[in-house]
Design an enzyme around this catalytic site. Structure first.
Site, PDB file in Angstrom:
ATOM      1  N   HIS A 282       0.795  -1.232   0.000  1.00  0.00           N
ATOM      2  CA  HIS A 282       0.000   0.000   0.000  1.00  0.00           C
ATOM      3  C   HIS A 282       0.832   1.290   0.000  1.00  0.00           C
ATOM      4  CE1 HIS A 282      -3.440  -2.533   1.112  1.00  0.00           C
ATOM      5  NE2 HIS A 282      -2.706  -3.038   2.081  1.00  0.00           N
TER       6      HIS A 282
HETATM    7  C1  BDR Z   1      -2.910   0.673   5.411  1.00  0.00           C
HETATM    8  O1  BDR Z   1      -3.058   0.110   6.715  1.00  0.00           O
HETATM    9  C2  BDR Z   1      -1.833  -0.288   7.228  1.00  0.00           C
HETATM   10  O2  BDR Z   1      -1.916  -1.569   7.750  1.00  0.00           O
HETATM   11  C3  BDR Z   1      -0.816  -0.170   6.112  1.00  0.00           C
HETATM   12  O3  BDR Z   1       0.428   0.273   6.622  1.00  0.00           O
HETATM   13  C4  BDR Z   1      -1.417   0.832   5.166  1.00  0.00           C
HETATM   14  O4  BDR Z   1      -1.035   2.150   5.502  1.00  0.00           O
HETATM   15  C5  BDR Z   1      -3.617  -0.221   4.420  1.00  0.00           C
HETATM   16  O5  BDR Z   1      -4.965  -0.336   4.732  1.00  0.00           O
END
Ligand code: BDR
Ligand code: CA
Length: 305
Positions: free
Chosen positions: A237
């Site tokens: 992400h």
């Molecule tokens: C987001 O949530 C976190 O677990 C990750 O780092 C990312 O920023 C994805 O939903």
């Protein structure tokens, strides 16, 4: 010329990769890493950021930010990132500590002294630090340029059917940010679920022989594949938000209106994206990206980390 840049994060495996991508990218001059509670508590986040920076031989300062969300005592637990936030990746304890100043006053001081619109931000954790800045130091925000946010979803969420983790963790903060008038780029799950850490991509990182790329490969190999979605690898992400700033040609989307569901029901934390905008609807407040050239993204990422 490199743009001045600050990364606000909650490391977290993919946050750690975002730090390394920013450090390795000449388009951005990474001036500070600010930490917010999210994937892990804020002190663990500070320690993880320092470990990653030291692995890369970087002395970029780290500032400890909000220890909790504006609206809930949120803890993701260890479902995605392990109790240590880095899924057990063994790195030496950091030799440095966080700066004595807190993240929000640091941001206010730095942004107030900056040329208008001259410092870009990427926010890849809950938006608590940025919301507190907007509330407490509204005059400082004139120093902000572009703000890339990893969060939300046009479609389904990942922590509830409606909501993605970062927005769900602090929906009130997100509401403040999306009403702010800042130049926002939203990088939602619809895009990041295209950036999968497949075995071939992890192998390419390992093949570079660089210790930092090797650490990224280890982090990605430990990332949950989310079999429920039938993914070929874990979605990476947070680096996608950094990518949106440095490689705008790799991504595409629409300028639309986004509002945050702050109600306490099952829709809490949803990003309501007015994808099919009406001419008489609310004005656009964000560029919402829904596509990335994932092959090219991983090629660039591999070269940079
Ligand atoms: C987001 O949530 C976190 O677990 C990750 O780092 C990312 O920023 C994805 O939903
Ligand atoms: Ca994150």
């Amino acid at each position: 010329m490199a743009r001045r840049f600050i990364l606000d994060c909650d490391p977290g495996q993919d946050d750690a990769v975002a730090i390394l991508l920013a450090l390795g990218s000449p388009e951005l001059a990474l001036e500070a890493v600010t930490i917010v509670a999210g994937n892990v508590g804020v002190d663990r986040g500070v320690s993880n950021a320092l470990k990653i920076l030291e692995l890369a031989g970087s002395a970029v300062p780290v500032y400890r930010g909000a220890p909790r969300s504006l609206c809930r005592d949120y803890s993701l637990g260890d479902r995605f990132h392990g109790t240590d936030g880095l899924m057990g990746l063994a790195l030496p304890e950091p030799t440095r500590q966080a700066e004595p100043e807190s993240a929000v006053p640091f941001l206010a001081r730095t942004l107030s002294a900056a040329e208008p619109g001259s410092i870009d931000l990427a926010c890849v954790g809950p938006l608590t630090n940025l919301a507190l800045l907007l509330i407490q130091y509204p005059e400082a925000t004139r120093g902000i340029g572009r703000v890339a946010i990893m969060g939300g979803a046009i479609g389904l969420g990942n922590v509830t059917p409606a909501a993605e983790f970062n927005i769900h963790a602090d929906a009130l903060a997100a509401d403040v940010v999306f009403r702010s008038g800042l130049d926002l780029t939203l990088v939602p799950l619809d895009l990041t679920h295209q950036a999968l850490a497949t075995e071939a991509r992890i192998a390419a990182l390992r093949a570079t022989g660089k210790p930092t790329a090797h650490a990224v490969a280890e982090l990605l190999a430990r990332y949950p594949k989310l079999e429920k979605f039938n993914f070929a690898g874990g979605p990476l992400h947070d680096p996608c938000a950094v990518a949106a700033l440095i490689w705008p040609d790799l991504v595409s989307g629409r300028k639309v209106h986004v509002e945050i569901d702050t109600t306490s029901g099952p829709g809490h934390g949803r990003t309501l994206v007015h994808w099919w905008a009406k001419t008489n609807g609310p004005a656009a407040n964000a560029l919402v990206l829904d596509r990335i050239d994932a092959d090219q993204f991983y090629r660039h990422l591999t070269a940079r980390v």
